[in-house]
Design a protein around this motif. Structure first.
Motif, PDB file in Angstrom:
ATOM      1  N   ALA A  84       0.856  -1.189   0.000  1.00  0.00           N
ATOM      2  CA  ALA A  84       0.000   0.000   0.000  1.00  0.00           C
ATOM      3  C   ALA A  84       0.889   1.235   0.000  1.00  0.00           C
ATOM      4  O   ALA A  84       1.867   1.305   0.751  1.00  0.00           O
ATOM      5  N   ALA A  85       0.591   2.185  -0.861  1.00  0.00           N
ATOM      6  CA  ALA A  85       1.387   3.400  -0.925  1.00  0.00           C
ATOM      7  C   ALA A  85       1.410   4.073   0.447  1.00  0.00           C
ATOM      8  O   ALA A  85       0.361   4.227   1.082  1.00  0.00           O
ATOM      9  N   ASP A  86       2.597   4.452   0.881  1.00  0.00           N
ATOM     10  CA  ASP A  86       2.739   5.048   2.210  1.00  0.00           C
ATOM     11  C   ASP A  86       3.933   6.002   2.169  1.00  0.00           C
ATOM     12  O   ASP A  86       5.080   5.580   2.319  1.00  0.00           O
ATOM     13  N   ASP A  87       3.665   7.280   1.957  1.00  0.00           N
ATOM     14  CA  ASP A  87       4.750   8.253   1.865  1.00  0.00           C
ATOM     15  C   ASP A  87       5.524   8.378   3.168  1.00  0.00           C
ATOM     16  O   ASP A  87       6.722   8.687   3.153  1.00  0.00           O
ATOM     17  N   LYS A  88       4.869   8.161   4.283  1.00  0.00           N
ATOM     18  CA  LYS A  88       5.558   8.237   5.572  1.00  0.00           C
ATOM     19  C   LYS A  88       6.646   7.165   5.660  1.00  0.00           C
ATOM     20  O   LYS A  88       7.792   7.449   6.048  1.00  0.00           O
ATOM     21  N   LYS A  89       6.314   5.934   5.283  1.00  0.00           N
ATOM     22  CA  LYS A  89       7.309   4.867   5.322  1.00  0.00           C
ATOM     23  C   LYS A  89       8.408   5.109   4.291  1.00  0.00           C
ATOM     24  O   LYS A  89       9.591   4.852   4.561  1.00  0.00           O
ATOM     25  N   ALA A  90       8.023   5.576   3.123  1.00  0.00           N
ATOM     26  CA  ALA A  90       9.030   5.878   2.098  1.00  0.00           C
ATOM     27  C   ALA A  90       9.988   6.941   2.619  1.00  0.00           C
ATOM     28  O   ALA A  90      11.216   6.811   2.483  1.00  0.00           O
ATOM     29  N   PHE A  91       9.441   7.978   3.224  1.00  0.00           N
ATOM     30  CA  PHE A  91      10.261   9.052   3.783  1.00  0.00           C
ATOM     31  C   PHE A  91      11.222   8.499   4.834  1.00  0.00           C
ATOM     32  O   PHE A  91      12.394   8.895   4.888  1.00  0.00           O
ATOM     33  N   GLU A  92      10.748   7.589   5.648  1.00  0.00           N
ATOM     34  CA  GLU A  92      11.592   7.017   6.697  1.00  0.00           C
ATOM     35  C   GLU A  92      12.740   6.203   6.116  1.00  0.00           C
ATOM     36  O   GLU A  92      13.873   6.267   6.615  1.00  0.00           O
ATOM     37  N   TYR A  93      12.477   5.443   5.055  1.00  0.00           N
ATOM     38  CA  TYR A  93      13.557   4.656   4.443  1.00  0.00           C
ATOM     39  C   TYR A  93      14.587   5.558   3.771  1.00  0.00           C
ATOM     40  O   TYR A  93      15.791   5.336   3.895  1.00  0.00           O
ATOM     41  N   PHE A  94      14.125   6.572   3.064  1.00  0.00           N
ATOM     42  CA  PHE A  94      15.075   7.492   2.427  1.00  0.00           C
ATOM     43  C   PHE A  94      15.882   8.254   3.486  1.00  0.00           C
ATOM     44  O   PHE A  94      17.075   8.506   3.308  1.00  0.00           O
ATOM     45  N   THR A  95      15.212   8.600   4.576  1.00  0.00           N
ATOM     46  CA  THR A  95      15.913   9.278   5.673  1.00  0.00           C
ATOM     47  C   THR A  95      16.976   8.366   6.273  1.00  0.00           C
ATOM     48  O   THR A  95      18.081   8.815   6.615  1.00  0.00           O
ATOM     49  N   GLN A  96      16.673   7.094   6.405  1.00  0.00           N
ATOM     50  CA  GLN A  96      17.642   6.131   6.935  1.00  0.00           C
ATOM     51  C   GLN A  96      18.902   6.098   6.076  1.00  0.00           C
ATOM     52  O   GLN A  96      20.028   6.099   6.589  1.00  0.00           O
ATOM     53  N   ILE A  97      18.725   6.078   4.768  1.00  0.00           N
ATOM     54  CA  ILE A  97      19.878   6.045   3.857  1.00  0.00           C
ATOM     55  C   ILE A  97      20.732   7.289   4.028  1.00  0.00           C
ATOM     56  O   ILE A  97      21.961   7.209   4.135  1.00  0.00           O
ATOM     57  N   VAL A  98      20.077   8.437   4.076  1.00  0.00           N
ATOM     58  CA  VAL A  98      20.817   9.694   4.215  1.00  0.00           C
ATOM     59  C   VAL A  98      21.516   9.744   5.569  1.00  0.00           C
ATOM     60  O   VAL A  98      22.661  10.205   5.680  1.00  0.00           O
ATOM     61  N   ARG A  99      20.834   9.303   6.610  1.00  0.00           N
ATOM     62  CA  ARG A  99      21.419   9.315   7.955  1.00  0.00           C
ATOM     63  C   ARG A  99      22.652   8.412   8.045  1.00  0.00           C
ATOM     64  O   ARG A  99      23.668   8.772   8.641  1.00  0.00           O
ATOM     65  N   GLU A 100      22.571   7.246   7.441  1.00  0.00           N
ATOM     66  CA  GLU A 100      23.649   6.264   7.571  1.00  0.00           C
ATOM     67  C   GLU A 100      24.746   6.429   6.521  1.00  0.00           C
ATOM     68  O   GLU A 100      25.883   6.024   6.749  1.00  0.00           O
ATOM     69  N   HIS A 101      24.410   7.025   5.370  1.00  0.00           N
ATOM     70  CA  HIS A 101      25.378   7.082   4.269  1.00  0.00           C
ATOM     71  C   HIS A 101      25.527   8.468   3.653  1.00  0.00           C
ATOM     72  O   HIS A 101      26.216   8.614   2.638  1.00  0.00           O
ATOM     73  N   GLY A 102      24.915   9.467   4.257  1.00  0.00           N
ATOM     74  CA  GLY A 102      24.954  10.808   3.683  1.00  0.00           C
ATOM     75  C   GLY A 102      26.338  11.399   3.556  1.00  0.00           C
ATOM     76  O   GLY A 102      26.567  12.280   2.730  1.00  0.00           O
ATOM     77  N   ASP A 103      27.269  10.915   4.369  1.00  0.00           N
ATOM     78  CA  ASP A 103      28.639  11.425   4.320  1.00  0.00           C
ATOM     79  C   ASP A 103      29.556  10.561   3.460  1.00  0.00           C
ATOM     80  O   ASP A 103      30.770  10.794   3.418  1.00  0.00           O
ATOM     81  N   ASP A 104      28.989   9.564   2.790  1.00  0.00           N
ATOM     82  CA  ASP A 104      29.803   8.717   1.914  1.00  0.00           C
ATOM     83  C   ASP A 104      30.400   9.546   0.789  1.00  0.00           C
ATOM     84  O   ASP A 104      29.830  10.563   0.367  1.00  0.00           O
ATOM     85  N   ARG A 105      31.529   9.101   0.293  1.00  0.00           N
ATOM     86  CA  ARG A 105      32.170   9.794  -0.824  1.00  0.00           C
ATOM     87  C   ARG A 105      31.289   9.694  -2.075  1.00  0.00           C
ATOM     88  O   ARG A 105      30.572   8.708  -2.266  1.00  0.00           O
TER      89      ARG A 105
END
Length: 306
Positions: free
Chosen positions: A118-139
């Motif tokens: 089921a489409a869920d922008d809140k969950k999508a936002f959380e997954y994208f936020t996780q990537i940025v939080r954990e890997h945002g400083d990657d080269r």
């Protein structure tokens, strides 16, 4: 467009070549999505873990004992592309929870577009936020950089429009995020978004960002760059340059969602004088021949058949 390869290519024969081909020949939005799809398809073909490892009956303990996060990603890929998206969800969730940004990105896309869930922008936002939080400083040349930059763009888009009850609309924050992805990662989608945000207020900045994305093959940016240049052009040569980019974009349209590009070309072709039309066509053919020779070959074949 920044050709980066998933670290899957260290373990999966042929995956690097598939990813390179996808990035070389596909243009327009979501180039990272193209690479991810190629990666997941290829990795699914060499899955060595037991097919039952992540069946619903399996326990979390059994999952962690049998599969590594990479194997879970591969299991999720196999299930997703065989049509078992429910099974893929569980596998991808395990991989994402254990540090696989590709899995988190795929989950974000699935929830954003209602793909198998089921489409869920809140969950999508959380997954994208996780990537940025954990890997945002990657080269920017890190193996997973395309997926990290794509996550930044997704977050910027959510801040641009807002999510009711979850994310307040914040164009300034969106612009900040797009600028980071566009500058640090060289992301064409982010550059296109910035071009759109500046169009109307600063044509110079709009042209700058559109141009950076256009030379990477971003079809939308090519069309908007051409429109902007045509309207700014005070000579036939400059108008031809604008119509050239719109023509290049039109020649690369591959789906119905890009009908606006066709409409844009029709409108500006009608406005152009015959000398502008002729010059723009020659310029477009030169660009296509240098950058998308396979399109020129297809056009030649079609012409010979007619």
């Amino acid at each position: 467009m920044k050709v980066q390869h998933s670290r899957l290519n260290m373990r999966t024969p042929g995956l690097g070549a598939i990813c390179r081909d996808a990035l070389r020949f596909k243009s327009g939005n979501r180039i990272a999505a193209v690479c991810l799809s190629a990666a997941l398809v290829a990795s699914s073909a060499v899955l060595t873990a037991p097919a039952f490892a992540l069946d619903p009956a399996s326990t979390e303990k059994e999952t962690s004992a049998i599969l590594s996060p990479m194997e879970a990603l591969r299991s999720g890929a196999r299930k997703y592309y065989s049509g078992d998206k429910e099974g893929a969800l569980q596998s991808l969730q395990y991989a994402a929870e254990n540090g696989q940004p590709m899995a988190a990105w795929k989950l974000g896309e699935m929830y954003a577009h209602g793909d198998g869930v089921a489409a869920d922008d809140k969950k999508a936002f959380e997954y994208f936020t996780q990537i940025v939080r954990e890997h945002g400083d990657d080269r920017p040349d890190a193996p997973d950089a395309p997926f990290v930059s794509s996550a930044f763009v997704a977050l910027g888009s959510y801040y641009l429009t807002g999510i009711k009850g979850v994310v307040q609309k914040n164009p300034a924050r969106a612009r900040q995020i797009f600028t980071h992805a566009a500058s640090y990662f060289g992301d064409a989608d982010a550059q296109f978004q910035l071009g759109q945000m500046y169009q109307g207020s600063s044509e110079r900045l709009a042209v700058r960002w559109y141009n950076l994305a256009a030379i990477k093959g971003h079809v939308g940016a090519q069309a908007r760059l051409g429109e902007t240049l045509f309207n700014l052009g005070q000579s036939e040569a400059k108008q031809a340059r604008g119509l050239m980019w719109i023509t290049v974009a039109r020649d690369q349209v591959v789906d119905a969602e890009a009908n606006w590009v066709l409409d844009l070309h029709e409108r500006y072709f009608a406005l152009a004088s015959e000398p502008v039309r002729s010059l723009s066509r020659r310029m477009a053919d030169t660009w296509i021949e240098r950058n998308r020779p396979e399109l020129m070959t297809a056009q030649t074949v079609a012409a010979d058949q007619n």
